[in-house]
Enzyme design. Structure first.
Site, PDB file in Angstrom:
ATOM      1  N   PHE A  43     -23.387 -11.005  23.356  1.00 49.33           N
ATOM      2  CA  PHE A  43     -23.098 -12.181  24.156  1.00 49.33           C
ATOM      3  C   PHE A  43     -22.656 -11.714  25.525  1.00 49.33           C
ATOM      4  O   PHE A  43     -22.164 -10.591  25.678  1.00 49.33           O
ATOM      5  CB  PHE A  43     -21.990 -13.001  23.496  1.00 49.33           C
ATOM      6  CG  PHE A  43     -22.349 -14.447  23.333  1.00 49.33           C
ATOM      7  CD1 PHE A  43     -23.166 -14.845  22.296  1.00 49.33           C
ATOM      8  CD2 PHE A  43     -21.868 -15.400  24.211  1.00 49.33           C
ATOM      9  CE1 PHE A  43     -23.505 -16.175  22.137  1.00 49.33           C
ATOM     10  CE2 PHE A  43     -22.201 -16.731  24.064  1.00 49.33           C
ATOM     11  CZ  PHE A  43     -23.015 -17.127  23.026  1.00 49.33           C
ATOM     12  N   HIS A  95     -22.153 -23.106  33.416  1.00 51.07           N
ATOM     13  CA  HIS A  95     -22.952 -22.281  32.518  1.00 51.07           C
ATOM     14  C   HIS A  95     -24.336 -22.121  33.128  1.00 51.07           C
ATOM     15  O   HIS A  95     -24.926 -23.099  33.579  1.00 51.07           O
ATOM     16  CB  HIS A  95     -23.048 -22.956  31.147  1.00 51.07           C
ATOM     17  CG  HIS A  95     -23.581 -22.069  30.075  1.00 51.07           C
ATOM     18  ND1 HIS A  95     -24.877 -21.630  30.054  1.00 51.07           N
ATOM     19  CD2 HIS A  95     -22.978 -21.524  28.987  1.00 51.07           C
ATOM     20  CE1 HIS A  95     -25.054 -20.853  28.996  1.00 51.07           C
ATOM     21  NE2 HIS A  95     -23.923 -20.773  28.327  1.00 51.07           N
ATOM     22  N   GLU A 138      -9.375 -26.505  24.998  1.00 55.14           N
ATOM     23  CA  GLU A 138      -9.826 -26.564  26.382  1.00 55.14           C
ATOM     24  C   GLU A 138      -8.843 -27.319  27.281  1.00 55.14           C
ATOM     25  O   GLU A 138      -8.759 -27.061  28.482  1.00 55.14           O
ATOM     26  CB  GLU A 138     -11.225 -27.201  26.451  1.00 55.14           C
ATOM     27  CG  GLU A 138     -11.864 -27.008  27.807  1.00 55.14           C
ATOM     28  CD  GLU A 138     -13.327 -27.420  27.847  1.00 55.14           C
ATOM     29  OE1 GLU A 138     -13.966 -27.431  26.780  1.00 55.14           O
ATOM     30  OE2 GLU A 138     -13.810 -27.721  28.952  1.00 55.14           O
ATOM     31  N   HIS A 159     -19.530 -26.820  32.630  1.00 56.34           N
ATOM     32  CA  HIS A 159     -19.420 -26.478  31.227  1.00 56.34           C
ATOM     33  C   HIS A 159     -18.006 -26.402  30.691  1.00 56.34           C
ATOM     34  O   HIS A 159     -17.689 -26.948  29.641  1.00 56.34           O
ATOM     35  CB  HIS A 159     -20.120 -25.123  31.022  1.00 56.34           C
ATOM     36  CG  HIS A 159     -20.196 -24.677  29.620  1.00 56.34           C
ATOM     37  ND1 HIS A 159     -20.811 -25.428  28.635  1.00 56.34           N
ATOM     38  CD2 HIS A 159     -19.753 -23.551  29.005  1.00 56.34           C
ATOM     39  CE1 HIS A 159     -20.743 -24.783  27.485  1.00 56.34           C
ATOM     40  NE2 HIS A 159     -20.092 -23.648  27.667  1.00 56.34           N
ATOM     41  N   ARG A 183     -20.874 -15.434  32.967  1.00 51.68           N
ATOM     42  CA  ARG A 183     -21.526 -16.665  33.382  1.00 51.68           C
ATOM     43  C   ARG A 183     -21.406 -16.948  34.864  1.00 51.68           C
ATOM     44  O   ARG A 183     -22.349 -17.437  35.482  1.00 51.68           O
ATOM     45  CB  ARG A 183     -20.911 -17.813  32.612  1.00 51.68           C
ATOM     46  CG  ARG A 183     -21.282 -17.711  31.167  1.00 51.68           C
ATOM     47  CD  ARG A 183     -20.637 -18.771  30.355  1.00 51.68           C
ATOM     48  NE  ARG A 183     -21.102 -18.623  28.979  1.00 51.68           N
ATOM     49  CZ  ARG A 183     -20.626 -19.272  27.956  1.00 51.68           C
ATOM     50  NH1 ARG A 183     -19.649 -20.150  28.132  1.00 51.68           N
ATOM     51  NH2 ARG A 183     -21.110 -19.086  26.756  1.00 51.68           N
ATOM     52  N   LEU A 190     -27.050 -27.829  26.998  1.00 46.89           N
ATOM     53  CA  LEU A 190     -26.870 -26.388  27.029  1.00 46.89           C
ATOM     54  C   LEU A 190     -27.902 -25.617  26.208  1.00 46.89           C
ATOM     55  O   LEU A 190     -28.234 -25.997  25.097  1.00 46.89           O
ATOM     56  CB  LEU A 190     -25.484 -26.057  26.490  1.00 46.89           C
ATOM     57  CG  LEU A 190     -25.063 -24.640  26.838  1.00 46.89           C
ATOM     58  CD1 LEU A 190     -24.553 -24.593  28.249  1.00 46.89           C
ATOM     59  CD2 LEU A 190     -24.011 -24.170  25.875  1.00 46.89           C
ATOM     60  N   GLN A 236     -16.030 -23.478  34.915  1.00 43.86           N
ATOM     61  CA  GLN A 236     -17.214 -22.672  34.643  1.00 43.86           C
ATOM     62  C   GLN A 236     -18.504 -23.484  34.664  1.00 43.86           C
ATOM     63  O   GLN A 236     -18.599 -24.528  34.014  1.00 43.86           O
ATOM     64  CB  GLN A 236     -17.068 -22.046  33.263  1.00 43.86           C
ATOM     65  CG  GLN A 236     -18.243 -21.177  32.872  1.00 43.86           C
ATOM     66  CD  GLN A 236     -17.924 -20.355  31.636  1.00 43.86           C
ATOM     67  OE1 GLN A 236     -17.948 -20.842  30.525  1.00 43.86           O
ATOM     68  NE2 GLN A 236     -17.589 -19.098  31.853  1.00 43.86           N
ATOM     69  N   GLU A 266     -26.021 -19.034  25.459  1.00 41.34           N
ATOM     70  CA  GLU A 266     -26.146 -17.678  25.945  1.00 41.34           C
ATOM     71  C   GLU A 266     -26.722 -16.785  24.850  1.00 41.34           C
ATOM     72  O   GLU A 266     -27.300 -15.743  25.129  1.00 41.34           O
ATOM     73  CB  GLU A 266     -24.735 -17.214  26.295  1.00 41.34           C
ATOM     74  CG  GLU A 266     -24.665 -16.040  27.183  1.00 41.34           C
ATOM     75  CD  GLU A 266     -23.251 -15.936  27.750  1.00 41.34           C
ATOM     76  OE1 GLU A 266     -22.774 -16.911  28.355  1.00 41.34           O
ATOM     77  OE2 GLU A 266     -22.642 -14.887  27.559  1.00 41.34           O
ATOM     78  N   ARG A 275     -14.249 -17.681  31.864  1.00 42.54           N
ATOM     79  CA  ARG A 275     -14.221 -17.467  30.429  1.00 42.54           C
ATOM     80  C   ARG A 275     -15.483 -16.760  29.964  1.00 42.54           C
ATOM     81  O   ARG A 275     -16.574 -17.061  30.414  1.00 42.54           O
ATOM     82  CB  ARG A 275     -14.122 -18.807  29.703  1.00 42.54           C
ATOM     83  CG  ARG A 275     -14.326 -18.708  28.220  1.00 42.54           C
ATOM     84  CD  ARG A 275     -14.161 -20.036  27.535  1.00 42.54           C
ATOM     85  NE  ARG A 275     -15.270 -20.950  27.728  1.00 42.54           N
ATOM     86  CZ  ARG A 275     -16.344 -20.992  26.941  1.00 42.54           C
ATOM     87  NH1 ARG A 275     -16.471 -20.162  25.933  1.00 42.54           N
ATOM     88  NH2 ARG A 275     -17.300 -21.861  27.178  1.00 42.54           N
TER      89      ARG A 275
END
Ligand code: FAD
Ligand code: HEM
Ligand code: SF4
Ligand code: F3S
Ligand code: FES
Lengths: 579, 235, 133, 119
Positions: A117, A239, A380, A350, A283, A249, A237, A252, A391
């Site tokens: 990842f 993404h 979150e 994201h 990201r 989404l 963030q 990843e 992140r």
């Protein structure tokens, strides 16, 4: 209506359920969960890729490596005490999920499967490592389902489709919450010794987002409205791989399995931006790279505003077998078969790295030093400052289970020790008045239009790249929208399932959290992690290695007071971040 | 293009009876039905009520009866339903009490869900690491793990429409997910529950559930596997 | 039957295999009935016409033990199969408890009476009934 | 009407045909049993049966029985084999086809008989 529980959890996503489950293991306390959605509808269910933990099932791995990646990924704004607790605990937490029956994908030897990842490396940045434990490409779904199943098993009390409107905090002690029963339109007061906030993020402040329509920053705003601080909100963030225009989404994990980003000429452009780990860079870097490509005219499509995620070189079994859901998304929403053709993607709003500041036990901070007694936060909505300025993929699910658990345990322990604090008379006054105003029908503004303008302008002005100018403009726009919001009213005056009313309330929350976010971003004159300023392109550790604490100025509307909090350093010295 | 969205509406505090309301909306062929509902709610008639959250078929909020079939409003595109100027009908899912417009009371559905012990049962002492499971054993119950509890299946079942006591395909899918999990120890209790009058035997293999499932779970197949499991356990 | 809400409820729950047994019975009896029913139809309707099914012909045929058995098996299996099938329908469509009880009671009684009449008829037939050939 | 596909219609038809033949069976048994009351009673009813309309009615009963029995086999195949489930749709069309074929044969036989003046 009046209720009384020792521990109240607000939110039934991964973090909320984890808190509730662990709080209810403490037999001395009663626990209830309040959620505006039925628990299994929470957005944790959308998480695809995996949860990072150094199990070392595929190749050697250590929690120190995970900690290093987290700190480095966070551009050294990560609090290292949190990162250490996290990297160690998440291993145990993943095993616990497995013991609760979570159907992880398996390796041939029967152990939990792991894959690569973004930003997860071995030996402190040498090469990508398989750390993301996954259940096909629906890890979040399986976490949410498993935790909910366990809650059913242990008989946790749920108040579903209750929207929390207010926190009851007096003299620095949280005494409960006020919530709106969406089914009946009644306002309920919940008296509690300890409250855990786990209400998720606010991606709906942006036009293109991977977040659910219900992620509107409710509890962050409610907290902020009380003059309490929100931490590090400028770090939001984007993404890199959202389905173009829709924002849905593409995990990843798709790149973890070998997917490649390509521009209009088919070039693998990440080779230029992150020579070592290429498409698996963190990201923020990948999102910026995509924006750069688009800006320099190398995008695809009519408006040249997206790039391609290419999986076509991978075998069909890998794509369909390990990424069935995203295969389905591409086929359903784009009519593109990822086995045969590249998928158009674009960065999508994201994840909020910032939020309600907490200690590593989830206690909410009222300032850089004091806590609000009896109030906890996780997930979150919270900012333990694990993610710093950016992140890493898979660290949010880890955050939910590690800090959700800690917050639940801490809240239950606290609740078992203290008595009930007195509730103020008419604790629900504020909430009731707000609803009455919206329902009175005196205003002329439509909340949906305000939201639309908000989302579009936030997307233009405070997204991947920012400047003083765009953000100042946005502050102006926000002031204007705030003013207009005061004039909103709803046409549906009914009590039962008045979703027009609940949506209007949510628009109010979005405006407030956007205000805090924009002001924090405008204030930070450097670039770090997800916060990329074109007018201050470099990281500036001398002046800015510190957390932002944004407070609403309770006297001057639209003004935000900024304070700071120290970053907890430790093992890893800040270094330039190259991959 | 534009389409006419014909919506079955019911406002409990204003209407005695449900009625149809048609809205003409501009749209793109690639729009979701949910986008149109949102458009109507936000800019045309804000009283329109329905559940939604994720908007991409993963949370299970917005199962509806669209053009005569159960679909997720966020997972069915206009181009698959109507041509330019055509009409799309939207109704609440059947067999559950309509609370308002497209929003129904889901409690009976979740009651059936809870009735099949939809949770992992294994009271053995836990190992230090994970319980091992082979890839084949993991694959055995994979289909059921995809379920998002949207109720599209249960409310498409002709038996459920008339007999709400039937636990329904969604609950059986959930039970299947545990019955065939090699790590789980609650199988016989679950099979016992499903062996009763309201359990698997009420299924008449009508396949509506399979066709309605937005997660492409072969629901009927799973039900049949459970039927056989009950049978083999008893004989 | 109350629905199990907890693990314990499920364990305590009354355990019967009735529905399973009926389910199996429907399939087994169905398989047998294919031959019995289709055979019956073929022999009594297609092979011979309604006009041929005179009193004498019927009596003569049914006075033979083989056909007695055949028809009785057909009668009992088809009724049992059909009654249980109808029970499914009643349980599905008649949702009000007292109503369901009465509908079932009356229905079962009627079928039982018809079964008795049919059986008596079948077994009392002997060639003497037919009179002189 | 829910726009279900083959499986739904197969089920409705199966239920309908099952109940219909049950009803027919009950009447059929009663009428046959009339012979206990003697030849006259039996033949009185029997002559009614000879009216063409009843012969045609019997074609429908035959069609119902054929559908129900063949679809019953389809159900058994589905219940016990994976293939049956995978090909349930095709099997249903086979069921319909065979039902039609059988019913056509019955109609043909009865038709000939009616034309041939038997009735
Ligand atoms: C598409 C997508 C994919 C992702 N993939 C990954 C991944 O692969 N790995 C990873 O680590 N992270 C991933 N993430 C991030 C991660 O999933 C989320 O950050 C995380 O699930 C948030 O969980 P939560 O428990 O904090 O909140 P949520 O799951 O969002 O739950 C919020 C809860 O709060 C309730 N709530 C909100 N407001 C109120 C209110 N006013 N009153 C009452 N209740 C309220 C809601 O009903 C809900 O139950 C992904 C995120 C998205 C959007
Ligand atoms: C000829 C061969 C027959 C076969 C192969 C057969 C097969 C079956 C099967 C397998 C079922 C179970 C359906 C299910 O559980 O989904 C069934 C149901 C039923 N059968 Fe038959 N059957 C036959 C004859 C009959 C006869 C003669 C009658 C009438 C007396 C009858 C009446 C019914 C009824 C009423 C049902 C219930 C339908 C439902 O609830 O779905 N069947 N049949
Ligand atoms: S089985 Fe499919 S249709 Fe049924 S609830 Fe689950 S996801 Fe929805
Ligand atoms: S629609 Fe109903 S009858 Fe069975 S196959 Fe599906 S549950
Ligand atoms: S809105 Fe989540 S499934 Fe449709």
């Amino acid at each position: 209506m009046h209720h009384r529980y020792d521990v109240l959890v607000v939110g039934a996503g991964g973090s909320g359920l984890m808190s509730a489950l662990y709080a209810s293991k403490n037999k001395n306390v009663s626990v209830a969960v309040i959620s505006k959605l039925y628990p299994t509808r929470s957005h944790t269910g959308a998480a695809q890729g995996g949860v990072g933990a150094a199990l070392g099932n595929v190749s050697e791995d250590h929690w120190e490596w995970h900690m290093f990646d987290t700190v480095k990924g966070g551009d050294y704004l990560t609090d290292q005490d949190a990162a250490e607790v996290f990297s160690k605990d998440v291993i145990e937490a993943v095993y616990e999920l497995e013991h609760m029956g979570l159907p992880f994908s398996r390796l041939p030897n029967g152990k939990i499967a792991q894959r690569k990842f973004g930003g997860h490396t071995k030996e402190f940045g040498k090469a990508p490592v398989e750390r993301a434990c996954y259940a096909v490409d629906r890890t979040g779904h399986m976490i949410l389902q498993t935790l909910y199943q366990q809650s059913v098993k242990s008989g946790v009390t749920f108040f579903n489709e209750y929207q929390v409107l207010d926190l009851i905090i007096e003299e620095g002690i949280c005494r409960g919450v006020v919530a709106y029963d969406i089914a009946t339109g009644e306002v309920h007061t919940f008296h509690a010794k300890a409250v855990v906030l786990a209400a998720g993020g606010y991606g709906r402040a942006f036009k293109v987002t991977s977040n659910a329509q219900t992620l509107t920053g409710d509890l962050m705003s409610i907290y902020y409205r009380k003059g309490l601080p929100l931490e590090d909100l400028e770090f939001y963030q984007f993404h890199p791989t959202g389905i173009a225009k829709m924002g849905i989404l593409i995990t990843e994990g798709a790149r973890g399995e070998g997917g490649i980003l390509r521009n209009d000429s088919g070039e693998r452009f990440m080779e230029r931006y992150a020579p070592t780990i290429k498409d698996l860079a963190p990201r923020d870097m990948v999102s910026r790279a995509i924006y750069m490509e688009i800006r320099e005219g190398r995008g695809l499509g009519k408006d040249k505003d997206y790039v391609h995620l290419d999986l076509t070189h991978l075998p069909r079994e890998i794509i369909e077998g390990r990424l069935p859901d995203i295969t389905d998304f591409a086929r359903t929403y784009l009519g593109v078969d990822p086995v045969l053709a590249p998928v158009p993607i674009q960065p999508t709003a994201h994840y909020a790295m910032g939020g309600i500041p907490t200690t590593i036990d989830g206690e909410c901070l009222a300032s850089s030093t004091d806590i609000v007694r009896g109030l906890y936060a996780a997930g979150e909505v919270a900012c333990v400052s694990l993610h710093g300025a950016n992140r890493l993929g898979t660290n949010s699910l880890g955050d939910l289970i590690v800090f959700g658990r800690r917050a639940g345990v801490a809240a239950a322990k606290y609740a078992a020790e203290v008595g009930y604090e007195e509730l103020p008379a008419r604790a629900d006054n504020f909430a009731t008045a707000e609803i009455e105003r919206l329902r009175s029908g005196s205003g002329t503004e439509n909340a949906a239009r305000i939201r639309k303008e908000l989302q579009e302008t936030m997307m233009d002005n405070v997204s991947v790249f920012r400047t003083d100018e765009t953000m100042s403009t946005q502050m102006e726009i926000l002031r204007e929208l705030q003013a207009r919001y005061k004039n909103v009213s709803v046409t549906d005056t009914g009590l039962r399932y008045n979703t027009e009313l609940t949506e209007a309330l949510e628009v109010g929350y979005l405006l407030d959290v956007s205000e805090a976010m924009t002001a924090s971003a405008l204030n930070r004159r450097e670039s770090r992690g997800a916060h990329a300023r074109e007018d201050y392109p470099d990281r500036d550790d001398d002046n800015w290695l510190k957390h932002t604490m944004a407070y609403r100025n309770m006297n001057v509307p639209g003004k935000v007071n900024i304070g700071y909090k120290d970053v907890v350093l430790g093992r890893f010295e800040p270094k330039p971040r190259v991959y | 293009m534009h389409v006419n969205l014909k919506i079955h509406r019911f406002h409990p505090e204003q209407d005695k009876k449900a009625h149809w309301e048609t809205y003409k909306v501009e749209c793109e062929p690639g729009d979701r039905v949910l986008d149109l509902l949102n458009h109507i709610k936000w800019y045309v008639d804000p009283t329109l009520t329905y559940r939604r959250s994720c908007a991409h078929g993963i949370c299970g909020s917005d199962a509806m009866l669209i053009n005569g079939r159960n679909r997720l409003a966020c997972k069915i595109l206009i181009k698959d339903l109507a041509k330019d100027g055509g009409t799309i009908t939207v109704e609440p899912i059947r067999g559950l009490k309509v609370e308002k417009d497209l929003l129904v009371d889901m409690e009976p559905f979740f009651e059936s869900y809870r009735a099949v012990l939809p949770f992992f049962i294994n009271d053995d002492p836990v190992p230090a690491g994970e319980r091992l499971q082979t890839q084949e054993d993991r694959e055995r119950f994979d289909q059921g793990t995809k379920c998002i509890l949207c109720a599209a299946c249960t409310t498409s079942c002709p038996i459920f429409w008339v007999n709400g006591r039937y636990l329904g395909p969604a609950s059986i899918v959930q039970a299947h997910r545990f019955i065939f999990d090699s790590r789980d120890k609650g199988t016989s209790e679950r099979l016992n529950i499903l062996n009763q009058n309201t359990g698997v035997w009420r299924c008449r293999t009508a396949y509506n559930c399979t066709e309605a499932c937005p997660r492409e779970i072969p629901v009927t197949q799973l039900i049949e596997e459970v039927k056989r499991a009950v049978m083999y356990q008893q004989v | 039957m109350t629905r199990a809400k907890t693990f314990q409820d499920a364990k305590n729950q009354a355990h019967t295999n009735a529905e399973l047994n009926w389910w199996i019975f429907m399939r087994v009896s169905g398989l047998i009935l294919v031959f019995l029913v289709l055979g019956h139809i073929y022999m009594t309707f297609l092979q011979v016409s309604e006009a041929d099914a005179t009193f004498d012909a019927v009596v003569y045929k049914l006075s033979q033990p083989v056909w007695k058995l055949y028809d009785w098996l057909l009668l009992s299996l088809a009724l049992l199969h059909g009654v249980n099938g109808a029970r499914y329908s009643i349980e599905d469509y008649v949702r009000n408890r007292p109503n369901r009880f009465w509908v079932k009671t009356i229905f079962y009684t009627v079928v039982a009476i018809i079964f008795v009449i049919g059986s008596i008829g079948l077994f009392t037939i002997s060639p003497e009934f037919a009179g002189p050939q | 009407m829910y726009r279900g596909r083959e499986g739904q219609w197969a089920f409705y038809l199966h239920r309908l045909s099952g109940l219909a033949i049950l009803a027919y069976l009950l009447i059929h048994v009663l009428s046959i049993s009339l012979f206990m009351l003697g030849e006259d009673a039996y033949m009185a009813l029997h002559t009614v049966y000879e009216i063409p309309i009843f012969s045609i009615g019997l074609i429908f009963v035959t069609a119902g029985v054929l559908y129900h029995s063949i679809n019953g086999l389809r159900i058994v195949i589905m219940d016990f084999t994976g293939r049956g489930l995978a090909y349930q749709r095709q099997l249903w069309y086979v069921t319909l086809f065979l039902t039609l074929l059988g019913s056509a044969y019955a109609a043909y036989v009865v038709g000939l008989r009616l034309l041939g003046g038997h009735g």
